[in-house]
Design a protein around this motif. Structure first.
Motif, mmCIF file in Angstrom:
data_model
loop_
_atom_site.group_PDB
_atom_site.id
_atom_site.type_symbol
_atom_site.label_atom_id
_atom_site.label_comp_id
_atom_site.label_asym_id
_atom_site.label_seq_id
_atom_site.Cartn_x
_atom_site.Cartn_y
_atom_site.Cartn_z
ATOM 1 N N LEU A 172 0.833 -1.199 0.000
ATOM 2 C CA LEU A 172 0.000 0.000 0.000
ATOM 3 C C LEU A 172 0.867 1.249 0.000
ATOM 4 N N LEU A 173 1.951 1.206 0.748
ATOM 5 C CA LEU A 173 2.896 2.329 0.759
ATOM 6 C C LEU A 173 3.473 2.557 -0.632
ATOM 7 N N ARG A 174 3.753 1.480 -1.353
ATOM 8 C CA ARG A 174 4.269 1.592 -2.713
ATOM 9 C C ARG A 174 3.282 2.348 -3.618
ATOM 10 N N ILE A 175 2.000 2.018 -3.476
ATOM 11 C CA ILE A 175 0.964 2.679 -4.277
ATOM 12 C C ILE A 175 0.886 4.160 -3.927
ATOM 13 N N ILE A 176 0.866 4.458 -2.636
ATOM 14 C CA ILE A 176 0.777 5.850 -2.194
ATOM 15 C C ILE A 176 1.995 6.635 -2.665
ATOM 16 N N ALA A 177 3.176 6.018 -2.591
ATOM 17 C CA ALA A 177 4.396 6.688 -3.051
ATOM 18 C C ALA A 177 4.309 7.031 -4.535
ATOM 19 N N MET A 178 3.738 6.115 -5.341
ATOM 20 C CA MET A 178 3.627 6.394 -6.769
ATOM 21 C C MET A 178 2.621 7.501 -7.042
ATOM 22 N N VAL A 179 1.520 7.535 -6.300
ATOM 23 C CA VAL A 179 0.563 8.638 -6.448
ATOM 24 C C VAL A 179 1.257 9.959 -6.116
ATOM 25 N N MET A 180 2.084 9.959 -5.079
ATOM 26 C CA MET A 180 2.834 11.156 -4.721
ATOM 27 C C MET A 180 3.775 11.578 -5.839
ATOM 28 N N ILE A 181 4.444 10.606 -6.453
ATOM 29 C CA ILE A 181 5.393 10.906 -7.523
ATOM 30 C C ILE A 181 4.674 11.465 -8.745
ATOM 31 N N VAL A 182 3.555 10.857 -9.113
ATOM 32 C CA VAL A 182 2.779 11.354 -10.252
ATOM 33 C C VAL A 182 2.242 12.753 -9.949
ATOM 34 N N GLY A 183 1.844 13.002 -8.710
ATOM 35 C CA GLY A 183 1.414 14.342 -8.315
ATOM 36 C C GLY A 183 2.533 15.355 -8.475
ATOM 37 N N HIS A 184 3.728 14.955 -8.108
ATOM 38 C CA HIS A 184 4.905 15.812 -8.288
ATOM 39 C C HIS A 184 5.116 16.113 -9.774
ATOM 40 N N HIS A 185 5.000 15.091 -10.618
ATOM 41 C CA HIS A 185 5.176 15.291 -12.055
ATOM 42 C C HIS A 185 4.082 16.200 -12.625
ATOM 43 N N TYR A 186 2.880 16.085 -12.085
ATOM 44 C CA TYR A 186 1.788 16.973 -12.480
ATOM 45 C C TYR A 186 2.197 18.425 -12.258
ATOM 46 N N ALA A 187 2.777 18.698 -11.079
ATOM 47 C CA ALA A 187 3.193 20.070 -10.761
ATOM 48 C C ALA A 187 4.407 20.490 -11.577
ATOM 49 N N VAL A 188 5.408 19.615 -11.668
ATOM 50 C CA VAL A 188 6.678 19.974 -12.309
ATOM 51 C C VAL A 188 6.536 20.115 -13.817
ATOM 52 N N HIS A 189 5.870 19.144 -14.460
ATOM 53 C CA HIS A 189 5.759 19.157 -15.923
ATOM 54 C C HIS A 189 4.506 19.858 -16.426
ATOM 55 N N GLY A 190 3.465 19.907 -15.584
ATOM 56 C CA GLY A 190 2.221 20.523 -16.022
ATOM 57 C C GLY A 190 2.126 22.006 -15.726
ATOM 58 N N VAL A 191 2.678 22.424 -14.563
ATOM 59 C CA VAL A 191 2.579 23.824 -14.156
ATOM 60 C C VAL A 191 3.927 24.534 -14.228
ATOM 61 N N LEU A 192 4.930 23.953 -13.598
ATOM 62 C CA LEU A 192 6.228 24.624 -13.479
ATOM 63 C C LEU A 192 7.091 24.491 -14.720
ATOM 64 N N HIS A 193 6.928 23.394 -15.456
ATOM 65 C CA HIS A 193 7.728 23.143 -16.669
ATOM 66 C C HIS A 193 9.226 23.341 -16.397
ATOM 67 N N LYS A 194 9.708 22.724 -15.322
ATOM 68 C CA LYS A 194 11.095 22.914 -14.909
ATOM 69 C C LYS A 194 12.100 22.477 -15.961
ATOM 70 N N LEU A 195 11.763 21.430 -16.715
ATOM 71 C CA LEU A 195 12.720 20.873 -17.668
ATOM 72 C C LEU A 195 12.606 21.485 -19.062
ATOM 73 N N THR A 196 11.662 22.391 -19.247
ATOM 74 C CA THR A 196 11.482 22.978 -20.578
ATOM 75 C C THR A 196 11.502 24.504 -20.547
ATOM 76 N N GLY A 197 12.210 25.050 -19.559
ATOM 77 C CA GLY A 197 12.435 26.494 -19.574
ATOM 78 C C GLY A 197 11.495 27.335 -18.744
ATOM 79 N N GLY A 198 10.833 26.749 -17.780
ATOM 80 C CA GLY A 198 9.963 27.530 -16.910
ATOM 81 C C GLY A 198 8.528 27.518 -17.375
ATOM 82 N N GLY A 199 7.613 27.864 -16.480
ATOM 83 C CA GLY A 199 6.200 27.749 -16.830
ATOM 84 C C GLY A 199 5.347 28.826 -16.238
ATOM 85 N N GLY A 200 4.091 28.482 -15.971
ATOM 86 C CA GLY A 200 3.093 29.481 -15.616
ATOM 87 C C GLY A 200 2.773 29.563 -14.150
#
Length: 367
Positions: free
Chosen positions: A10-38
């Protein structure tokens, strides 16, 4: 036969949800790897939510490495075969999907990234940093364990302190080339420490929960100050070297104390490494967050929290279902074609049957 317990699964599942949530913020909002975002385009509540999602990546990854150490610290051997096979499989699948997306939607996907994802470089060429670090860690496991299993409690603590100060925090401070490897080794050893000396770790669940919540809030607060331009990159250093460690350890110990057995949890957890590979592919992740979920538009809405939850959970569910088809149809054929190596040797070496490792790593199984 003793039922396989599901607290760590169960911890493994929760950890992956946390990681995907992080990617949502980093790649969807912040765009850290593509030059900044909104980031600046959102309201204050939406900015706070993005910062609350931010710790999920580093904490979730730390937890995955700790799970590996928890299961493997007493093993004499560990093989990266299944990790390599699954990574290469999804390298090919994601590359083909990337070609389709590029041709049909004219998305700006680099042919170089598609080629790199489709080849063996999916494991050692920087396509999925976690996979690269994980394979390297598994190659080192026999040598790490040979020393770690012979340590006394005091010696083990000294070893963890040295690794935390120099290769781990030092690499973060000076942007070292081997941060991912030092991270893998440190948290692997922390997971092993918890397994070896579990009976001596007497931290009440309420204290673990308080540390977890407090560490997460502080981590998020530091991220907020960083994104508001108040402390610069110092925030990453503080979070990674301090708050990530404290929060991940509290979360892991909290779940170690649970008593749970559920076959559905175990099945779902077996798909989590596949969820990571699909959702964080360098050829698909921008398409997933910006074209499918349209996170940039979600970020400007008043119901951003609800939209974010739907997007994160939806991504985990869809990617998990895709990987479950691989487990049902591809994995049996692959096992007949390429016999597995002795991934978990000396099975009797672990006396605590709190949970049982699975070939879907880590260990059964994350950016």
């Amino acid at each position: 036969m003793m039922k396989r317990k599901s607290n760590i699964e169960l911890l493994r599942i929760i950890a992956m949800v946390m990681i995907v949530g992080h990617h949502y913020a980093v790649h969807g909002v912040l765009h850290k790897l593509t030059g900044g975002g909104g980031y600046i385009e959102g309201s204050l509540p939406n900015k706070i939510l993005v910062c609350l999602l931010e710790p999920g990546g580093t904490v979730g990854v730390a937890v995955f490495f700790m799970i590996t150490g928890f299961f493997l610290i007493s093993r004499k051997e560990a093989s990266p075969q299944k990790v390599i096979e699954e990574t290469i499989y999804y390298g090919i699948i994601c590359a083909l999907a990337g070609v389709g997306v590029k041709l049909l939607t004219h998305e700006e996907i680099s042919w170089g990234n598609i080629l790199k994802t489709a080849t063996v470089s999916a494991t050692n060429g920087g396509v999925w940093w976690f996979a690269t670090a994980y394979v390297f860690l598994l190659m080192l496991v026999p040598y790490i364990n040979k020393y770690a299993t012979g340590c006394s409690l005091i010696e083990y603590k000294k070893m963890l302190t040295i690794i935390w100060i120099f290769p781990y925090s030092g690499d973060i401070l000076f942007s070292g080339l081997y941060t991912s490897v030092s991270k893998a080794i440190l948290f692997y050893l922390i997971g092993g420490f918890i397994r070896r000396f579990k009976e001596r770790i007497k931290i009440p669940p309420k204290i673990c929960l308080a540390i977890l919540v407090g560490g997460w809030i502080l981590n998020s607060a530091v991220s907020f100050l960083e994104y508001e331009g108040m402390i610069g990159k110092l925030g990453d250093i503080i979070n990674e070297s301090l708050f990530t460690c404290v929060t991940a350890c509290a979360l892991f110990i909290l779940f170690c104390n649970l008593d749970l057995s559920n076959k559905y949890v175990n099945k779902i957890s077996s798909t989590m490494y596949g969820v990571y590979l699909i959702s964080d592919s360098i050829v698909l992740r921008e398409f997933i967050w910006n074209n499918i979920w349209r996170v940039n538009l979600q970020y400007k809405q008043s119901n951003f929290a609800l939209l974010a939850m739907i997007s994160i959970v939806g991504t985990v569910v869809v990617c998990g279902l895709i990987d479950y088809t691989r487990i049902l149809f591809i994995e049996p054929w692959l096992r007949k074609t390429i016999p597995p190596q002795n991934i978990y040797a000396n099975k009797s070496s672990i006396s605590n049957n709190n949970s049982r490792p699975s070939p879907h790593l880590p260990p059964k199984s994350l950016r």
